[in-house]
Scaffold this motif. Structure first.
Motif, PDB file in Angstrom:
ATOM      1  N   GLY A 156       0.795  -1.224   0.000  1.00 11.55           N
ATOM      2  CA  GLY A 156       0.000   0.000   0.000  1.00 11.55           C
ATOM      3  C   GLY A 156       0.824   1.270   0.000  1.00 11.55           C
ATOM      4  N   LEU A 157       2.022   1.223  -0.611  1.00 11.69           N
ATOM      5  CA  LEU A 157       2.874   2.403  -0.587  1.00 11.69           C
ATOM      6  C   LEU A 157       2.265   3.584  -1.329  1.00 11.69           C
ATOM      7  N   ASP A 158       1.321   3.321  -2.222  1.00  9.44           N
ATOM      8  CA  ASP A 158       0.685   4.416  -2.944  1.00  9.44           C
ATOM      9  C   ASP A 158      -0.169   5.281  -2.022  1.00  9.44           C
ATOM     10  N   GLU A 159      -0.467   4.766  -0.827  1.00 10.33           N
ATOM     11  CA  GLU A 159      -1.227   5.545   0.153  1.00 10.33           C
ATOM     12  C   GLU A 159      -0.339   6.542   0.891  1.00 10.33           C
ATOM     13  N   THR A 208       2.517   9.585   1.458  1.00 10.79           N
ATOM     14  CA  THR A 208       3.054  10.781   0.820  1.00 10.79           C
ATOM     15  C   THR A 208       4.532  10.552   0.515  1.00 10.79           C
ATOM     16  N   ASP A 209       5.126  11.435  -0.287  1.00  7.99           N
ATOM     17  CA  ASP A 209       6.546  11.297  -0.606  1.00  7.99           C
ATOM     18  C   ASP A 209       7.390  11.331   0.656  1.00  7.99           C
ATOM     19  N   ARG A 257       7.072   8.042   2.580  1.00  4.74           N
ATOM     20  CA  ARG A 257       7.860   6.996   1.919  1.00  4.74           C
ATOM     21  C   ARG A 257       9.333   7.150   2.252  1.00  4.74           C
ATOM     22  N   LYS A 308      -1.370   3.614   8.057  1.00  7.46           N
ATOM     23  CA  LYS A 308      -1.787   3.381   6.679  1.00  7.46           C
ATOM     24  C   LYS A 308      -1.445   1.970   6.200  1.00  7.46           C
ATOM     25  N   SER A 334       9.123  -4.257  -0.055  1.00  6.25           N
ATOM     26  CA  SER A 334       8.491  -3.416  -1.070  1.00  6.25           C
ATOM     27  C   SER A 334       9.485  -2.842  -2.064  1.00  6.25           C
TER      28      SER A 334
END
Length: 218
Positions: free
Chosen positions: A145-148, A150-151, A154, A190, A206
């Protein structure tokens, strides 16, 4: 004042821990127990901020009832046996090696009480190495779920994956340590992670961090 519940099945060792912690002006021992069942019962009345427990503790699963209201800090020689795995499943906030200096233990207790997760670099390397060998006990529970994220979240996750402390991450990103804690807490929520160890494994699995580099140093 940080309230600590000391749990160990060896009376002499437990007494030494109690004396050490009570000598610290910022800590107070609110109870002692010799097993998980006793600790779970005592935690209801003593309301500790941190439960300091030996890894080879009888009745360890009983502490699942405590983990929701107190932070678990585990003392271990870190054999990566079933007891360590169980502590990870309970969501332990940190592992302190038994051969650590007293000052390191006290620092870890205060950090865990403040909401941090404290794992020594040695422990972190072994956790990741165990995961890379296929040990599902230390695997993250959620999907990536890394797309959830923010930069910045991450980036914080990536730096956690390299083994840096919150203080070191704050210095690298030129932000406050409180900001790092906020970002990391959001990452944990998240991604549905329950420990810093799982966050590290997620960073490797990931692809945020290349696992082979750490595996060679484990």
């Amino acid at each position: 004042m940080t309230r600590v519940l000391v749990v160990d099945d060896q009376p002499l060792f437990r007494a030494g821990l109690v004396a050490l912690l009570n000598a610290s002006p910022d800590l107070t021992v609110v109870g002692e127990a010799c097993d998980g069942a006793g600790a779970a019962a005592l935690a209801v009345s003593s309301r500790p901020d941190v439960v300091l427990l030996d890894i080879r503790l009888p009745g360890l699963p009983e502490l699942a009832r405590v983990a929701a209201s107190a932070r678990l800090l585990v003392l271990t020689t870190f054999d990566l046996d079933e007891h360590v795995h169980e502590a990870l499943r309970l969501g332990a906030a940190g592992f302190v090696l038994k051969e650590s200096e007293p000052a390191r233990l006290i620092s870890a207790i205060k950090a865990v009480a403040a909401g941090e997760m404290r794992f020594s670099p040695t422990v972190m390397r072994r956790l990741v190495a165990a995961y890379l060998k296929g040990d599902s006990a230390v695997a993250p529970r959620g999907s990536f779920g890394l797309d959830e994220l923010t930069d910045r979240e991450r980036e914080v996750l990536r730096l956690v994956g390299t083994g840096l402390t919150n203080t070191a991450i704050a210095g690298k990103l030129s932000v406050t340590e409180g900001t790092v804690k906020t970002h990391l807490n959001r990452v944990m929520t998240k991604l549905r992670l329950t420990s810093r160890a799982q966050a590290v494994v997620t960073a490797y699995e990931s692809g945020l961090v290349i696992p082979q580099a750490l595996a060679r140093t484990a």
